[in-house]
Design a protein around this motif. Structure first.
Motif, PDB file in Angstrom:
ATOM      1  N   LYS A  31       2.601   7.578  11.313  1.00 15.72           N
ATOM      2  CA  LYS A  31       3.265   7.801  10.051  1.00 15.72           C
ATOM      3  C   LYS A  31       3.152   6.629   9.030  1.00 15.72           C
ATOM      4  O   LYS A  31       3.139   6.889   7.850  1.00 15.72           O
ATOM      5  CB  LYS A  31       4.991   7.516  10.374  1.00 15.72           C
ATOM      6  CG  LYS A  31       5.819   8.209   9.584  1.00 15.72           C
ATOM      7  CD  LYS A  31       7.057   8.620  10.195  1.00 15.72           C
ATOM      8  CE  LYS A  31       8.025   9.262   9.248  1.00 15.72           C
ATOM      9  NZ  LYS A  31       9.298   8.758   9.095  1.00 15.72           N
ATOM     10  N   LYS A  32       2.928   5.454   9.239  1.00 16.94           N
ATOM     11  CA  LYS A  32       2.760   4.470   8.389  1.00 16.94           C
ATOM     12  C   LYS A  32       1.388   4.564   7.905  1.00 16.94           C
ATOM     13  O   LYS A  32       1.294   4.508   6.566  1.00 16.94           O
ATOM     14  CB  LYS A  32       2.488   3.021   9.139  1.00 16.94           C
ATOM     15  CG  LYS A  32       3.931   2.141   9.402  1.00 16.94           C
ATOM     16  CD  LYS A  32       3.608   1.196  10.528  1.00 16.94           C
ATOM     17  CE  LYS A  32       3.150  -0.083   9.792  1.00 16.94           C
ATOM     18  NZ  LYS A  32       3.422  -1.143  10.606  1.00 16.94           N
ATOM     19  N   LEU A  68      -0.574   7.509   0.454  1.00 13.76           N
ATOM     20  CA  LEU A  68       0.129   7.964  -0.679  1.00 13.76           C
ATOM     21  C   LEU A  68       0.029   6.890  -1.617  1.00 13.76           C
ATOM     22  O   LEU A  68       0.225   7.208  -2.981  1.00 13.76           O
ATOM     23  CB  LEU A  68       1.713   8.195  -0.219  1.00 13.76           C
ATOM     24  CG  LEU A  68       2.062   9.210   0.442  1.00 13.76           C
ATOM     25  CD1 LEU A  68       3.562   9.337   0.850  1.00 13.76           C
ATOM     26  CD2 LEU A  68       1.453  10.523   0.215  1.00 13.76           C
ATOM     27  N   ASP A 109       2.649  -3.183   4.619  1.00 12.77           N
ATOM     28  CA  ASP A 109       3.807  -2.552   5.318  1.00 12.77           C
ATOM     29  C   ASP A 109       3.824  -3.008   6.922  1.00 12.77           C
ATOM     30  O   ASP A 109       2.817  -3.067   7.512  1.00 12.77           O
ATOM     31  CB  ASP A 109       3.431  -1.195   5.625  1.00 12.77           C
ATOM     32  CG  ASP A 109       4.543  -0.311   6.427  1.00 12.77           C
ATOM     33  OD1 ASP A 109       5.331  -0.765   6.972  1.00 12.77           O
ATOM     34  OD2 ASP A 109       4.574   0.834   6.453  1.00 12.77           O
ATOM     35  N   LYS A 141      -0.190   7.738   7.358  1.00 15.22           N
ATOM     36  CA  LYS A 141       0.114   8.842   6.442  1.00 15.22           C
ATOM     37  C   LYS A 141       0.779   8.220   5.058  1.00 15.22           C
ATOM     38  O   LYS A 141       0.097   8.469   3.934  1.00 15.22           O
ATOM     39  CB  LYS A 141       1.105   9.677   7.045  1.00 15.22           C
ATOM     40  CG  LYS A 141       0.792  10.968   6.541  1.00 15.22           C
ATOM     41  CD  LYS A 141       1.526  12.015   7.516  1.00 15.22           C
ATOM     42  CE  LYS A 141       2.111  13.043   6.326  1.00 15.22           C
ATOM     43  NZ  LYS A 141       3.116  13.838   6.898  1.00 15.22           N
ATOM     44  N   GLU A 142       1.633   7.258   5.113  1.00 13.64           N
ATOM     45  CA  GLU A 142       2.577   6.764   3.946  1.00 13.64           C
ATOM     46  C   GLU A 142       1.616   6.100   3.301  1.00 13.64           C
ATOM     47  O   GLU A 142       1.828   5.902   1.909  1.00 13.64           O
ATOM     48  CB  GLU A 142       3.799   6.295   4.456  1.00 13.64           C
ATOM     49  CG  GLU A 142       4.909   7.297   4.704  1.00 13.64           C
ATOM     50  CD  GLU A 142       5.902   6.528   5.099  1.00 13.64           C
ATOM     51  OE1 GLU A 142       6.984   7.274   5.621  1.00 13.64           O
ATOM     52  OE2 GLU A 142       6.355   5.544   5.189  1.00 13.64           O
ATOM     53  N   ALA A 143       0.818   4.921   3.980  1.00 11.56           N
ATOM     54  CA  ALA A 143      -0.188   4.340   3.342  1.00 11.56           C
ATOM     55  C   ALA A 143      -1.313   4.914   2.300  1.00 11.56           C
ATOM     56  O   ALA A 143      -1.307   4.534   1.261  1.00 11.56           O
ATOM     57  CB  ALA A 143      -1.148   3.538   4.014  1.00 11.56           C
ATOM     58  N   TYR A 152      -0.084  -3.203  -1.117  1.00 11.37           N
ATOM     59  CA  TYR A 152       1.227  -2.919  -0.519  1.00 11.37           C
ATOM     60  C   TYR A 152       0.919  -3.618   0.861  1.00 11.37           C
ATOM     61  O   TYR A 152       0.193  -3.001   1.717  1.00 11.37           O
ATOM     62  CB  TYR A 152       1.428  -1.525  -0.733  1.00 11.37           C
ATOM     63  CG  TYR A 152       2.721  -1.246  -0.254  1.00 11.37           C
ATOM     64  CD1 TYR A 152       4.070  -1.365  -0.864  1.00 11.37           C
ATOM     65  CD2 TYR A 152       2.710  -0.530   1.138  1.00 11.37           C
ATOM     66  CE1 TYR A 152       5.192  -0.968  -0.193  1.00 11.37           C
ATOM     67  CE2 TYR A 152       4.035  -0.249   1.708  1.00 11.37           C
ATOM     68  CZ  TYR A 152       5.128  -0.379   1.033  1.00 11.37           C
ATOM     69  OH  TYR A 152       6.239   0.099   1.698  1.00 11.37           O
ATOM     70  N   ARG A 206       7.065   0.536  13.283  1.00  9.94           N
ATOM     71  CA  ARG A 206       7.512   2.307  13.130  1.00  9.94           C
ATOM     72  C   ARG A 206       6.142   2.666  13.860  1.00  9.94           C
ATOM     73  O   ARG A 206       4.979   2.183  14.107  1.00  9.94           O
ATOM     74  CB  ARG A 206       7.462   2.702  12.062  1.00  9.94           C
ATOM     75  CG  ARG A 206       8.754   2.213  11.138  1.00  9.94           C
ATOM     76  CD  ARG A 206       8.976   3.121   9.829  1.00  9.94           C
ATOM     77  NE  ARG A 206       7.655   2.520   8.812  1.00  9.94           N
ATOM     78  CZ  ARG A 206       7.389   3.151   7.956  1.00  9.94           C
ATOM     79  NH1 ARG A 206       7.703   4.493   7.640  1.00  9.94           N
ATOM     80  NH2 ARG A 206       6.446   3.014   7.206  1.00  9.94           N
TER      81      ARG A 206
END
Ligand code: AMP
Length: 406
Positions: free
Chosen positions: A356-357, A363, A348, A359-361, A346, A352
């Motif tokens: 935050k990036k 997931l 990204d 933290k989402e990574a 994935y 941003r």
């Protein structure tokens, strides 16, 4: 806003992994058993479905029929078998005896009242095997259906029955007509009609089957000749020997009229939902203009199968790449290098907040995080972090694939 049509649905990220897993499983299992993929058009000549001998409710009332701009009467296929057999005859596929097993997967259309497990557009996967009556091949077909269910984690029971050949089926139909005529006043309006058009289908009625006279109608098994009776018992014995849970259920009659001899349904143990139906249709190929050739097949409703699936197929990401848009091209080259080596990535590249990036990574639960900034690009390397050991290091791009492979 324009909404979807009644009886249709969308496959969305909510359950698309189940659909993909189902499709992979179908292809894998049918290939293992030497089945050939057969794809036929969604629309066919109306006369293919509305034949003289086919008086089932589905064909009479539920098809999507239309006239095209060239004045041709066409019908959206309500099921897979008629089109498959048409294609088998038209392409003379019955000649090659080494390639006489076919599977299909595609959408079907019936103008039915939508309810749980009943749609107007739905998918069926199924098969047709060009083989004359033989209990072993019939049992092998059921074995294959069971294997698909096993691989999807669905527990099923198989209900089998025999309608007999045309003589026995005719005698049985007559007996049912005589029996149900006595209760004509109590039959629902559909069954009143079925009394003349198709008395067998009364056994399948969800409205009348609660009524007292339904407890003891004539059973098909009592109208079979000796050979047909032995055949049914042989199929049962073989299934028992193969460890496939099955019962003889005299109420299994199937919706379509072309069935003869062995018929079966595959039922979910958990919910009681009928997932598939099948059986022999020894006269259909001849009826549609082909040679005298017996055949057997089944069809599963894919929506019902997906609904029963408890396996949650997960995507296992090898890495998430975090880069800023300025280094987007370099990051894209890195992800392409990894994808060429079949790693699931994935990437990204959004502009941003980095925290935050990150933290989402996480997931995505990746094995590695790959950071790419100006320094990395300038030096043709990446910063890589193992999410399990937490070890972080810089590595040259040339070594990246071998490190992840390890
Ligand atoms: P049939 O072609 O009627 O023998 O149906 C075979 C299987 O297709 C059934 O056991 C169902 O799982 C599925 N099926 C039939 N009609 C529908 C429908 N309207 N919506 C969803 N699934 C269906």
């Amino acid at each position: 806003m324009i909404n979807r049509q009644k009886g249709t649905y969308d496959v969305t990220p909510q359950n698309n992994q189940k659909w993909l897993f189902l499709e992979q499983t179908i292809k894998k299992v049918f290939s293992l058993y030497n089945y050939e993929y057969l794809r036929t058009p969604i629309f066919e000549a109306t006369s293919l479905f509305k034949r003289e001998n086919e008086a089932s409710d589905m064909v009479k009332k539920e098809t999507y029929d239309f006239i095209d701009k060239g004045d041709r009467p066409l019908t959206l296929r309500p099921e897979g078998t008629a089109g498959a057999i048409r294609a088998i005859i038209e392409n003379k596929l019955y000649v090659d005896k080494l390639k006489n097993k076919f599977f299909y997967y595609g959408s079907c259309y019936r103008y039915e009242r939508p309810q749980k497990g009943r749609f107007r557009e739905f998918y069926q996967f199924g098969c047709e095997v060009l083989v004359n009556a033989n209990p072993i091949s019939d049992a092998e077909l059921i074995l294959l259906a069971k294997r698909i269910m096993d691989d999807l984690g669905i527990e099923v029971v198989i209900k089998i029955n025999s309608l007999g050949g045309s003589d026995s089926k005719q005698k049985y139909t007559k007996a049912l007509k005589t029996y149900f005529s006595k209760y004509e006043a109590e039959l629902c309006s559909d069954c009143k009609e079925r009394l003349n058009s198709n008395p067998l289908r009364i056994l399948d009625c969800k409205v009348d089957n609660q009524k007292a006279f339904f407890k003891n109608p004539p059973k098909a098994i009592d109208y079979l000749n000796k050979d047909e009776n032995t055949y049914l018992k042989q199929v049962k014995e073989i299934l028992d020997c193969l460890g496939i849970e099955n019962i003889i259920d005299y109420k299994i009659v199937r919706g379509l009229d072309y069935y003869s001899n062995l018929v079966f349904e595959i039922i979910s143990k958990k919910t009681g939902m009928v997932l598939a139906g099948g059986g022999r249709y020894d006269n259909l190929i001849k009826e549609l203009g082909g040679p005298e050739q017996g055949a057997i097949g089944f069809a599963f409703g894919a929506e019902r199968v997906v609904e029963e699936m408890t396996i949650e197929p997960e995507k296992h990401y090898d890495a998430v790449i975090l880069a800023s848009p300025q280094n987007g091209l370099y990051a894209t080259k890195v992800s392409e290098l990894l994808r060429k080596n079949n790693f699931l990535i994935y990437s990204d590249l959004n502009d941003r907040n980095f925290a935050k990036k990150l933290k989402e990574a996480l997931l995505f639960n990746p094995r590695y995080l790959i950071f790419i900034g100006e320094t990395e690009e300038a030096k043709r390397m990446v910063t890589i972090k193992n999410t399990i050991t937490k070890e972080q290091k810089e590595i040259a791009l040339d070594n990246l694939v071998s490190i992840i492979k390890e």
